[in-house]
Design a protein around this motif. Structure first.
Motif, PDB file in Angstrom:
ATOM      1  N   LEU A  89      17.576  -2.521   7.704  1.00 41.37           N
ATOM      2  CA  LEU A  89      17.643  -1.424   6.745  1.00 41.37           C
ATOM      3  C   LEU A  89      16.248  -1.226   6.167  1.00 41.37           C
ATOM      4  O   LEU A  89      15.563  -2.189   5.832  1.00 41.37           O
ATOM      5  N   ASN A  90      15.838   0.035   6.041  1.00 38.69           N
ATOM      6  CA  ASN A  90      14.513   0.366   5.515  1.00 38.69           C
ATOM      7  C   ASN A  90      14.669   1.243   4.286  1.00 38.69           C
ATOM      8  O   ASN A  90      15.618   2.017   4.187  1.00 38.69           O
ATOM      9  N   TRP A  91      13.704   1.133   3.362  1.00 38.56           N
ATOM     10  CA  TRP A  91      13.696   1.981   2.174  1.00 38.56           C
ATOM     11  C   TRP A  91      12.378   2.739   2.133  1.00 38.56           C
ATOM     12  O   TRP A  91      11.303   2.145   2.244  1.00 38.56           O
ATOM     13  N   ASP A  92      12.490   4.058   2.010  1.00 41.70           N
ATOM     14  CA  ASP A  92      11.323   4.920   1.891  1.00 41.70           C
ATOM     15  C   ASP A  92      11.257   5.400   0.442  1.00 41.70           C
ATOM     16  O   ASP A  92      12.035   6.246   0.033  1.00 41.70           O
ATOM     17  N   PRO A  93      10.342   4.860  -0.376  1.00 36.55           N
ATOM     18  CA  PRO A  93      10.290   5.228  -1.791  1.00 36.55           C
ATOM     19  C   PRO A  93       9.838   6.661  -2.028  1.00 36.55           C
ATOM     20  O   PRO A  93      10.188   7.251  -3.054  1.00 36.55           O
ATOM     21  N   LYS A  94       9.069   7.216  -1.093  1.00 42.06           N
ATOM     22  CA  LYS A  94       8.621   8.609  -1.280  1.00 42.06           C
ATOM     23  C   LYS A  94       9.788   9.579  -1.148  1.00 42.06           C
ATOM     24  O   LYS A  94       9.912  10.513  -1.928  1.00 42.06           O
ATOM     25  N   LYS A 121      12.919   8.504  -1.313  1.00 44.73           N
ATOM     26  CA  LYS A 121      13.983   7.878  -2.108  1.00 44.73           C
ATOM     27  C   LYS A 121      15.272   7.744  -1.308  1.00 44.73           C
ATOM     28  O   LYS A 121      16.358   8.064  -1.784  1.00 44.73           O
ATOM     29  N   ILE A 122      15.125   7.236  -0.065  1.00 47.23           N
ATOM     30  CA  ILE A 122      16.292   7.024   0.780  1.00 47.23           C
ATOM     31  C   ILE A 122      16.213   5.668   1.481  1.00 47.23           C
ATOM     32  O   ILE A 122      15.138   5.098   1.660  1.00 47.23           O
ATOM     33  N   PHE A 123      17.395   5.169   1.848  1.00 45.47           N
ATOM     34  CA  PHE A 123      17.526   4.049   2.758  1.00 45.47           C
ATOM     35  C   PHE A 123      17.850   4.632   4.121  1.00 45.47           C
ATOM     36  O   PHE A 123      18.548   5.644   4.220  1.00 45.47           O
ATOM     37  N   TYR A 124      17.362   3.995   5.186  1.00 46.93           N
ATOM     38  CA  TYR A 124      17.684   4.474   6.522  1.00 46.93           C
ATOM     39  C   TYR A 124      17.675   3.314   7.512  1.00 46.93           C
ATOM     40  O   TYR A 124      17.080   2.261   7.258  1.00 46.93           O
ATOM     41  N   SER A 125      18.377   3.531   8.627  1.00 41.53           N
ATOM     42  CA  SER A 125      18.419   2.549   9.695  1.00 41.53           C
ATOM     43  C   SER A 125      18.658   3.266  11.007  1.00 41.53           C
ATOM     44  O   SER A 125      19.296   4.321  11.037  1.00 41.53           O
ATOM     45  N   THR A 126      18.152   2.702  12.089  1.00 42.06           N
ATOM     46  CA  THR A 126      18.447   3.212  13.428  1.00 42.06           C
ATOM     47  C   THR A 126      19.361   2.247  14.173  1.00 42.06           C
ATOM     48  O   THR A 126      19.737   2.501  15.305  1.00 42.06           O
ATOM     49  N   LYS A 127      19.727   1.157  13.527  1.00 42.89           N
ATOM     50  CA  LYS A 127      20.548   0.114  14.151  1.00 42.89           C
ATOM     51  C   LYS A 127      22.030   0.373  13.915  1.00 42.89           C
ATOM     52  O   LYS A 127      22.426   1.273  13.185  1.00 42.89           O
ATOM     53  N   PRO A 174      37.374   0.938   0.360  1.00 38.23           N
ATOM     54  CA  PRO A 174      38.734   0.476   0.072  1.00 38.23           C
ATOM     55  C   PRO A 174      39.798   1.125   0.975  1.00 38.23           C
ATOM     56  O   PRO A 174      40.864   0.550   1.178  1.00 38.23           O
ATOM     57  N   THR A 175      39.489   2.288   1.560  1.00 37.38           N
ATOM     58  CA  THR A 175      40.480   2.973   2.396  1.00 37.38           C
ATOM     59  C   THR A 175      40.096   3.119   3.858  1.00 37.38           C
ATOM     60  O   THR A 175      40.955   3.369   4.702  1.00 37.38           O
ATOM     61  N   ASP A 176      38.825   2.985   4.220  1.00 40.37           N
ATOM     62  CA  ASP A 176      38.378   3.234   5.588  1.00 40.37           C
ATOM     63  C   ASP A 176      37.399   2.178   6.068  1.00 40.37           C
ATOM     64  O   ASP A 176      36.773   1.476   5.278  1.00 40.37           O
ATOM     65  N   SER A 177      37.257   2.131   7.396  1.00 36.75           N
ATOM     66  CA  SER A 177      36.207   1.345   8.041  1.00 36.75           C
ATOM     67  C   SER A 177      35.483   2.275   8.999  1.00 36.75           C
ATOM     68  O   SER A 177      36.116   2.898   9.853  1.00 36.75           O
ATOM     69  N   LEU A 178      34.184   2.391   8.859  1.00 37.13           N
ATOM     70  CA  LEU A 178      33.380   3.275   9.698  1.00 37.13           C
ATOM     71  C   LEU A 178      32.377   2.444  10.487  1.00 37.13           C
ATOM     72  O   LEU A 178      31.891   1.410  10.013  1.00 37.13           O
ATOM     73  N   HIS A 179      32.059   2.934  11.678  1.00 37.73           N
ATOM     74  CA  HIS A 179      31.138   2.229  12.554  1.00 37.73           C
ATOM     75  C   HIS A 179      30.258   3.263  13.240  1.00 37.73           C
ATOM     76  O   HIS A 179      30.706   4.365  13.541  1.00 37.73           O
ATOM     77  N   GLY A 180      29.017   2.911  13.479  1.00 45.12           N
ATOM     78  CA  GLY A 180      28.131   3.814  14.193  1.00 45.12           C
ATOM     79  C   GLY A 180      26.727   3.269  14.295  1.00 45.12           C
ATOM     80  O   GLY A 180      26.482   2.103  13.994  1.00 45.12           O
ATOM     81  N   TRP A 181      25.815   4.155  14.720  1.00 49.28           N
ATOM     82  CA  TRP A 181      24.408   3.796  14.853  1.00 49.28           C
ATOM     83  C   TRP A 181      23.585   4.769  14.025  1.00 49.28           C
ATOM     84  O   TRP A 181      23.768   5.977  14.097  1.00 49.28           O
ATOM     85  N   GLY A 182      22.698   4.226  13.231  1.00 44.60           N
ATOM     86  CA  GLY A 182      21.835   5.040  12.387  1.00 44.60           C
ATOM     87  C   GLY A 182      22.501   5.386  11.072  1.00 44.60           C
ATOM     88  O   GLY A 182      23.714   5.590  11.014  1.00 44.60           O
ATOM     89  N   LEU A 183      21.692   5.419  10.025  1.00 46.98           N
ATOM     90  CA  LEU A 183      22.216   5.679   8.682  1.00 46.98           C
ATOM     91  C   LEU A 183      21.132   6.296   7.832  1.00 46.98           C
ATOM     92  O   LEU A 183      19.953   5.941   7.956  1.00 46.98           O
ATOM     93  N   GLU A 184      21.525   7.200   6.968  1.00 45.07           N
ATOM     94  CA  GLU A 184      20.685   7.672   5.875  1.00 45.07           C
ATOM     95  C   GLU A 184      21.538   7.629   4.620  1.00 45.07           C
ATOM     96  O   GLU A 184      22.703   8.039   4.650  1.00 45.07           O
ATOM     97  N   ASP A 214       0.813  -1.225   0.000  1.00 44.55           N
ATOM     98  CA  ASP A 214       0.000   0.000   0.000  1.00 44.55           C
ATOM     99  C   ASP A 214       0.841   1.267   0.000  1.00 44.55           C
ATOM    100  O   ASP A 214       0.543   2.219  -0.709  1.00 44.55           O
ATOM    101  N   ASP A 215       1.904   1.298   0.802  1.00 40.85           N
ATOM    102  CA  ASP A 215       2.722   2.516   0.860  1.00 40.85           C
ATOM    103  C   ASP A 215       4.081   2.370   0.196  1.00 40.85           C
ATOM    104  O   ASP A 215       4.801   3.349   0.049  1.00 40.85           O
ATOM    105  N   GLY A 216       4.464   1.155  -0.187  1.00 39.52           N
ATOM    106  CA  GLY A 216       5.724   0.946  -0.901  1.00 39.52           C
ATOM    107  C   GLY A 216       6.948   0.821  -0.013  1.00 39.52           C
ATOM    108  O   GLY A 216       8.049   0.656  -0.509  1.00 39.52           O
ATOM    109  N   ASP A 217       6.781   0.888   1.314  1.00 35.28           N
ATOM    110  CA  ASP A 217       7.926   0.796   2.211  1.00 35.28           C
ATOM    111  C   ASP A 217       8.507  -0.614   2.201  1.00 35.28           C
ATOM    112  O   ASP A 217       7.777  -1.603   2.090  1.00 35.28           O
ATOM    113  N   VAL A 218       9.839  -0.682   2.344  1.00 37.43           N
ATOM    114  CA  VAL A 218      10.549  -1.948   2.361  1.00 37.43           C
ATOM    115  C   VAL A 218      11.317  -2.048   3.679  1.00 37.43           C
ATOM    116  O   VAL A 218      12.003  -1.103   4.075  1.00 37.43           O
ATOM    117  N   PHE A 219      11.208  -3.195   4.344  1.00 39.42           N
ATOM    118  CA  PHE A 219      11.907  -3.459   5.596  1.00 39.42           C
ATOM    119  C   PHE A 219      12.787  -4.689   5.412  1.00 39.42           C
ATOM    120  O   PHE A 219      12.279  -5.762   5.104  1.00 39.42           O
TER     121      PHE A 219
END
Length: 183
Positions: free
Chosen positions: A126-131, A133-139, A146-156, A101-106
Motif C-alpha cells: 500500500l502506498n500513500w501519496d500526500p500530494k 491525499k490518497i492511498f493506492y495499490s496495484t497489488k 460487516p456485510t460484504d467481502s470484496l476481492h480484486g487487484w488495485g485500489l485507490e 524529500d517527497d513525503g511518499d510512504v510505501f
C-alpha cells in the motif's frame, strides 16, 4: 643472526602489507555514519496543535544520504485520529518506508487497515501519496465489511478510507436494492 634477519624480514613484510587506503576508510566510515537507528519508536503527528496520528515501531532506520528516508523494517502500527482524538482507523504492516524529500510512504508485507466502521483492507503493498491525499495499490486487495467481502487487484482510497475503489474487481459482488429503502 640469520634467524633474526628472517624474523625482521617477515615483520617488515607483514607491516608493509597492512597499509589502508585512506579514501576507502573514509568512504566506509561515511556510509556507516549516514544512518541513524532507534528502538521502541513512538512518533506523534500533529498539525495546528491537534494530534492526527501516532506511529509505533520496534525499530527505525533513518538514511541521511540523498534521498533521505525513514524505514521501519520490523513492523509498524499507526493510529489515526479525528479532531476530537476519536480513533478513525488503524494501519499495520511488517515493513514501511517514508521518503522524506517527497513525503511518499510505501508499506509492504501484510498491510492491514481497519476503519471506524469496521471495514478491513488486507494487501501486500500500500502506498500513500500526500500530494494527492490518497492511498493506492496495484497489488491484490481484500476488503471485508460487516456485510460484504470484496476481492480484486488495485485500489485507490481517500486518507480515512471512507471512500475506496477496487480497480479490477474479482469474484461475486452483492448489490443492495436501492428501491428497498423507498418502500
Amino acid at each position: 643472526m640469520i634467524k633474526r634477519a628472517i624474523l625482521f624480514f617477515i615483520i617488515a613484510i607483514a607491516v608493509s602489507s597492512c597499509e589502508n587506503d585512506i579514501d576507502a576508510v573514509m568512504e566506509l566510515d561515511s556510509k556507516k555514519a549516514a544512518t541513524e537507528n532507534g528502538q521502541d519508536i513512538v512518533i506523534i503527528f500533529s498539525q495546528g496543535g491537534k494530534v492526527n496520528a501516532k506511529l509505533m515501531g520496534p525499530t527505525m532506520e533513518r538514511g541521511l544520504d540523498k534521498p533521505t528516508y525513514v524505514a521501519f523494517n520490523n513492523g509498524l502500527k499507526v493510529f489515526m485520529y479525528n479532531d476530537s482524538l476519536g480513533l478513525e482507523s488503524t494501519l499495520s504492516a511488517k515493513k514501511g518506508k517514508f521518503m522524506e524529500d517527497d513525503g511518499d510512504v510505501f508499506l509492504s508485507d501484510s498491510v492491514i487497515v481497519i476503519n471506524k466502521k469496521g471495514e478491513r483492507l488486507d494487501t501486500k503493498e500500500l502506498n500513500w501519496d500526500p500530494k494527492r491525499k490518497i492511498f493506492y495499490s496495484t497489488k491484490e486487495v481484500f476488503i471485508k465489511t460487516p456485510t460484504d467481502s470484496l476481492h480484486g487487484w488495485g485500489l485507490e482510497a481517500n486518507q480515512d478510507f471512507s471512500e475506496k475503489k477496487i480497480l479490477k474487481v474479482s469474484g461475486p459482488i452483492t448489490v443492495q436494492d436501492s428501491t428497498a429503502a423507498l418502500n
